[in-house]
Structure formats: structure tokens, C-alpha cells
Design an enzyme around this catalytic site. Structure first.
Site, PDB file in Angstrom:
ATOM      1  N   ASP A  36      -7.434   1.940   1.228  1.00 23.42           N
ATOM      2  CA  ASP A  36      -7.503   2.173   2.670  1.00 23.42           C
ATOM      3  C   ASP A  36      -8.961   2.082   3.097  1.00 23.42           C
ATOM      4  O   ASP A  36      -9.824   1.644   2.328  1.00 23.42           O
ATOM      5  CB  ASP A  36      -6.882   3.529   3.019  1.00 23.42           C
ATOM      6  CG  ASP A  36      -7.728   4.700   2.520  1.00 23.42           C
ATOM      7  OD1 ASP A  36      -8.666   4.480   1.717  1.00 23.42           O
ATOM      8  OD2 ASP A  36      -7.454   5.835   2.935  1.00 23.42           O
ATOM      9  N   LYS A  69       0.821  -1.211   0.000  1.00 23.61           N
ATOM     10  CA  LYS A  69       0.000   0.000   0.000  1.00 23.61           C
ATOM     11  C   LYS A  69       0.857   1.264   0.000  1.00 23.61           C
ATOM     12  O   LYS A  69       0.580   2.209  -0.723  1.00 23.61           O
ATOM     13  CB  LYS A  69      -0.957  -0.011   1.191  1.00 23.61           C
ATOM     14  CG  LYS A  69      -2.075  -1.026   1.046  1.00 23.61           C
ATOM     15  CD  LYS A  69      -3.021  -0.970   2.213  1.00 23.61           C
ATOM     16  CE  LYS A  69      -4.114  -2.024   2.040  1.00 23.61           C
ATOM     17  NZ  LYS A  69      -3.551  -3.392   2.000  1.00 23.61           N
TER      18      LYS A  69
END
Length: 242
Positions: free
Chosen positions: A157, A139
């Protein structure tokens, strides 16, 4: 250029869309573009290195809290060399207000050492090398590569996860599944900016408890409008508040 960039991104799992659904998704992102044509991270940075550090620090923390910490930190440690000179114990007081600060301090110093020893002091800007740095997972690498317009990645997210489900853009139960679905359905011209549009929409409009449907520029395109639709929570290890 975007086509070439897309080839480097994760290969998505395709799903068949009706012409009407394709048109709906196209219109969603067209409106996002009309509202903000160059969305960017709200983390403060002025170089690839400070971006990597800021994004790594933002795991399970807010951008506001990270910006408060890095405002002071980057005045004294702006490069990997500076960070190594500061050291782990010297770094901790600057980031102690951020969650998991001890682990993050250890990772930031370890990453700075690798950048100096293996990359000549320059942040490596390819996915494999980025993800090899301590504290830089998929990420974080996705956020960095997307922000720098190197790869049209979509880091999922809590905001992106929630908005994607409410808009029926994705149905996956994990961030990786949602990422693959988004990469498959977001029209190519919008891929580079989709990550930030979805985050900002989730942060300020499509909020978790009481989405502001009356203020939403895509409310008429949202299947969940006015339903109070709940979405599955992001699995705890995957949470990354932005």
C-alpha cells in the site's frame, strides 16, 4: 513451515546483495521483531469472512473509518448468509461513510452469494479462489492470506511503498514490482510479519511529510535519514490506504 508457505507466494525477482547489505536488512527486521513480535492488522474482525469484508471495504479508506462502519455492520451481518439477507440496499447505510461505498456494497453482496453457492458458506482460503470473489483483488487476498498466516504475502500500500523506498529495500515504480523485490530481500524468518511491520512503521513513524526520524528504532540503518527523501507516488489505481 515458513519455507513451505514461501513456495506458494509470488516468485520474486532476485537482486544481488552485498554481505553488508544483507546484514543491514537482517538487523532492520530483527529490530522490528524486538519491538513487536506478532504484528496484526488494525482492522477489526473475528472470522475469515469478516476479515475479507473489512479488507475489501478498506480500499481507498482508512482502517479507522472501516472499523467504525463494521462495528455496527457485523452486529447484524456476521456471515455470508446474513449479508445476503441484508442485501445491497440494506448494506449501504452501514458503509455510506466509506469511499466508493456503492461499488463496495455491490461487490460484498456478490461475493457473499458466490461464497454461499460455490463454497458452502465458508471463505475459500486459497489465492485463486479468493481473487475470484468480486471486490477481492491481489492486494486484498494478500492481506487476508498473510493475516491468517496462510501465505507470507506482502501487500504493497502507500505506507509499504514509501517505507520500502526510503529504506532502499526496493526501487520499483509499481506496487507489484516493490512486492517482488521485498519478497526477494526480506529474510525468510521475517516474511510472515514483514507486511504489518512495514505498514505500521509507515503509518506511525516513517510518515509521508515529516518522518519522525528522532523516534525511529532503525534510523541508524536508514539511508534516507534526515534527507527529507521523496519517493515516487503509488500510481493512483494502485492506492490502498490502510
Amino acid at each position: 513451515m515458513v519455507a513451505a508457505m514461501v513456495k506458494s507466494a509470488r516468485k520474486p525477482a532476485r537482486r544481488r546483495l552485498s554481505p553488508a547489505e544483507k546484514a543491514r536488512i537482517e538487523e532492520i527486521f530483527h529490530r522490528f521483531l524486538s519491538e513487536e513480535d506478532d504484528p496484526r492488522t488494525e482492522l477489526n474482525y473475528d472470522s475469515p469472512y469478516t476479515l475479507v469484508v473489512a479488507v475489501a471495504l478498506s480500499a481507498q479508506a482508512t482502517d479507522v473509518s472501516v472499523n467504525k462502519a463494521t462495528a455496527r455492520l457485523f452486529e447484524v451481518a456476521h456471515t455470508p448468509q446474513d449479508m445476503l439477507a441484508l442485501g445491497e440496499e440494506g448494506l449501504i447505510p452501514y458503509i455510506a461513510s466509506i469511499g466508493l461505498y456503492r461499488t463496495k456494497a455491490k461487490n460484498v453482496i456478490a461475493a457473499a452469494k458466490i461464497i454461499m453457492e460455490q463454497h458452502g458458506g465458508e471463505v475459500p482460503l486459497d489465492r485463486a479462489a479468493l481473487q475470484a470473489l468480486p471486490g477481492v483483488g491481489r492486494k486484498t487476498a494478500s492481506v487476508v492470506l498473510n493475516e491468517l498466516r496462510i501465505e507470507p504475502a506482502i501487500a504493497v500500500d502507500t505506507h509499504v511503498f514509501r517505507v520500502s523506498h526510503r529504506l532502499k529495500l526496493a526501487f520499483g515504480k509499481t506496487p507489484d514490482q516493490v512486492e517482488a523485490e521485498l519478497m526477494a530481500v526480506v529474510p525468510e524468518p521475517y516474511l510472515v510479519r514483514a507486511h504489518h511491520w512495514l505498514i505500521l512503521h509507515g503509518r506511525y513513524t516513517c510518515v509521508a511529510r515529516r518522518p519522525k526520524c528522532d523516534q525511529c528504532l532503525i534510523a541508524d540503518l536508514c539511508p534516507s535519514r534526515g534527507t527529507g527523501a521523496r519517493v515516487p507516488a503509488v500510481p493512483e489505481p494502485e492506492r490502498h490506504r490502510r
